[in-house]
Design a protein around this motif. Sequence first.
Motif, PDB file in Angstrom:
ATOM      1  N   PRO A  16       0.733  -1.254  -0.114  1.00  0.00           N
ATOM      2  CA  PRO A  16      -0.036  -0.021  -0.081  1.00  0.00           C
ATOM      3  C   PRO A  16       0.959   1.176   0.090  1.00  0.00           C
ATOM      4  O   PRO A  16       0.426   2.344  -0.542  1.00  0.00           O
ATOM      5  CB  PRO A  16      -0.817  -0.128   1.097  1.00  0.00           C
ATOM      6  N   ASP A  17       1.982   1.212   0.763  1.00  0.00           N
ATOM      7  CA  ASP A  17       2.897   2.348   0.999  1.00  0.00           C
ATOM      8  C   ASP A  17       4.003   2.040   0.081  1.00  0.00           C
ATOM      9  O   ASP A  17       4.895   1.288   0.311  1.00  0.00           O
ATOM     10  CB  ASP A  17       3.191   2.971   2.160  1.00  0.00           C
ATOM     11  N   LYS A  27      16.797 -11.981   1.530  1.00  0.00           N
ATOM     12  CA  LYS A  27      16.614 -13.253   2.876  1.00  0.00           C
ATOM     13  C   LYS A  27      15.212 -13.185   3.270  1.00  0.00           C
ATOM     14  O   LYS A  27      14.496 -14.223   3.442  1.00  0.00           O
ATOM     15  CB  LYS A  27      17.501 -12.984   3.880  1.00  0.00           C
ATOM     16  N   VAL A  28      14.380 -11.912   3.330  1.00  0.00           N
ATOM     17  CA  VAL A  28      13.361 -11.685   4.068  1.00  0.00           C
ATOM     18  C   VAL A  28      12.190 -12.201   2.991  1.00  0.00           C
ATOM     19  O   VAL A  28      11.451 -13.215   3.503  1.00  0.00           O
ATOM     20  CB  VAL A  28      12.925 -10.234   4.079  1.00  0.00           C
ATOM     21  N   VAL A  29      12.299 -12.293   1.738  1.00  0.00           N
ATOM     22  CA  VAL A  29      11.581 -12.586   0.610  1.00  0.00           C
ATOM     23  C   VAL A  29      11.447 -14.498   0.770  1.00  0.00           C
ATOM     24  O   VAL A  29      10.767 -15.158   0.651  1.00  0.00           O
ATOM     25  CB  VAL A  29      11.949 -12.236  -0.781  1.00  0.00           C
ATOM     26  N   TYR A  30      12.935 -14.831   0.844  1.00  0.00           N
ATOM     27  CA  TYR A  30      13.186 -16.233   0.713  1.00  0.00           C
ATOM     28  C   TYR A  30      12.411 -16.943   1.939  1.00  0.00           C
ATOM     29  O   TYR A  30      11.897 -17.931   1.845  1.00  0.00           O
ATOM     30  CB  TYR A  30      14.670 -16.396   0.973  1.00  0.00           C
ATOM     31  N   TYR A  31      12.866 -16.294   3.328  1.00  0.00           N
ATOM     32  CA  TYR A  31      12.151 -17.036   4.423  1.00  0.00           C
ATOM     33  C   TYR A  31      10.493 -16.804   4.486  1.00  0.00           C
ATOM     34  O   TYR A  31       9.794 -17.805   4.864  1.00  0.00           O
ATOM     35  CB  TYR A  31      12.890 -16.493   5.781  1.00  0.00           C
ATOM     36  N   THR A  32      10.007 -15.784   3.808  1.00  0.00           N
ATOM     37  CA  THR A  32       8.579 -15.685   3.650  1.00  0.00           C
ATOM     38  C   THR A  32       7.933 -16.828   2.894  1.00  0.00           C
ATOM     39  O   THR A  32       7.091 -17.127   2.944  1.00  0.00           O
ATOM     40  CB  THR A  32       8.339 -14.344   3.400  1.00  0.00           C
ATOM     41  N   THR A  85       1.022 -12.440   3.011  1.00  0.00           N
ATOM     42  CA  THR A  85      -0.082 -11.388   3.211  1.00  0.00           C
ATOM     43  C   THR A  85       1.199 -10.216   3.870  1.00  0.00           C
ATOM     44  O   THR A  85       0.626  -9.110   3.882  1.00  0.00           O
ATOM     45  CB  THR A  85      -0.958 -11.670   4.198  1.00  0.00           C
ATOM     46  N   SER A  86       2.099 -10.680   4.220  1.00  0.00           N
ATOM     47  CA  SER A  86       3.377  -9.577   4.837  1.00  0.00           C
ATOM     48  C   SER A  86       4.718 -10.006   4.766  1.00  0.00           C
ATOM     49  O   SER A  86       4.869 -11.322   4.798  1.00  0.00           O
ATOM     50  CB  SER A  86       2.720  -9.429   6.489  1.00  0.00           C
ATOM     51  N   SER A  95       2.995  -5.056   5.065  1.00  0.00           N
ATOM     52  CA  SER A  95       1.773  -5.922   4.475  1.00  0.00           C
ATOM     53  C   SER A  95       1.817  -5.755   2.776  1.00  0.00           C
ATOM     54  O   SER A  95       2.123  -4.636   2.226  1.00  0.00           O
ATOM     55  CB  SER A  95       0.564  -5.248   5.025  1.00  0.00           C
ATOM     56  N   CYS A  96       1.572  -6.924   2.339  1.00  0.00           N
ATOM     57  CA  CYS A  96       1.835  -7.047   0.899  1.00  0.00           C
ATOM     58  C   CYS A  96       1.164  -8.205   0.514  1.00  0.00           C
ATOM     59  O   CYS A  96       0.735  -9.167   1.180  1.00  0.00           O
ATOM     60  CB  CYS A  96       3.344  -7.047   0.531  1.00  0.00           C
ATOM     61  N   PHE A  97       1.012  -8.389  -1.019  1.00  0.00           N
ATOM     62  CA  PHE A  97       0.778  -9.599  -1.615  1.00  0.00           C
ATOM     63  C   PHE A  97       1.533  -9.494  -2.942  1.00  0.00           C
ATOM     64  O   PHE A  97       2.107  -8.786  -3.404  1.00  0.00           O
ATOM     65  CB  PHE A  97      -0.587  -9.689  -2.057  1.00  0.00           C
ATOM     66  N   PHE A  98       1.866 -10.933  -3.262  1.00  0.00           N
ATOM     67  CA  PHE A  98       2.652 -11.043  -4.616  1.00  0.00           C
ATOM     68  C   PHE A  98       1.711 -11.222  -5.732  1.00  0.00           C
ATOM     69  O   PHE A  98       0.886 -12.020  -5.949  1.00  0.00           O
ATOM     70  CB  PHE A  98       3.453 -12.205  -4.387  1.00  0.00           C
TER      71      PHE A  98
END
Length: 166
Positions: A16-17, A27-32, A85-86, A95-98
């Motif tokens: 949203p922002d 790393k954050v994307v990988y573990y999520t 979702t985040s 908070s996000c979505f792919f």
Amino acid sequence: MVRLKSRYFLCEICVPDRDNLAYIKEKVVYYTIKAAVNKAHGDYGAAICNLGLSVKYVNAHTGVVFIRCRKAHYRLLWSALPFITSLENRGPRVSCFFNCLHIGGKMFYWNLLLVLLLYSSSVNAVIRPYVLNEKQEVRKAILSCSIANVRGEEPANGSEDDFEEI
């Protein structure tokens, strides 16, 4: 020697922002993604995706992500992406979505990446402030390739001029 075939996902992280994209790292994307596959498919899915899963590229300005996984198990990853979702880093939770834009067998997506970079308002404002109509030109080129134009039909939602600004 056996060649392992891979599938590459071209995804966009929608937040949203747009300022929160600065917190996103590989790393954050990988573990999520690993957590989402584990949530959707249990220990079996987590073990299968752990073998060949890697995040190849993350752009913190546009939110574009390249993800690689094994060809035999790409559907597990694909079906787990809506459960994200985040993204949580050591900093704030974003908070996000792919949004999955493309899945392919080779990493030749630079033309699509170029379109995303040209279409992005933040990159346009920083890199190309002297070109005012570039965004409309890209939009018209994309809309001219739609199925409605090929069939010769009128657009269902009106003209191209009242297209909402992204």
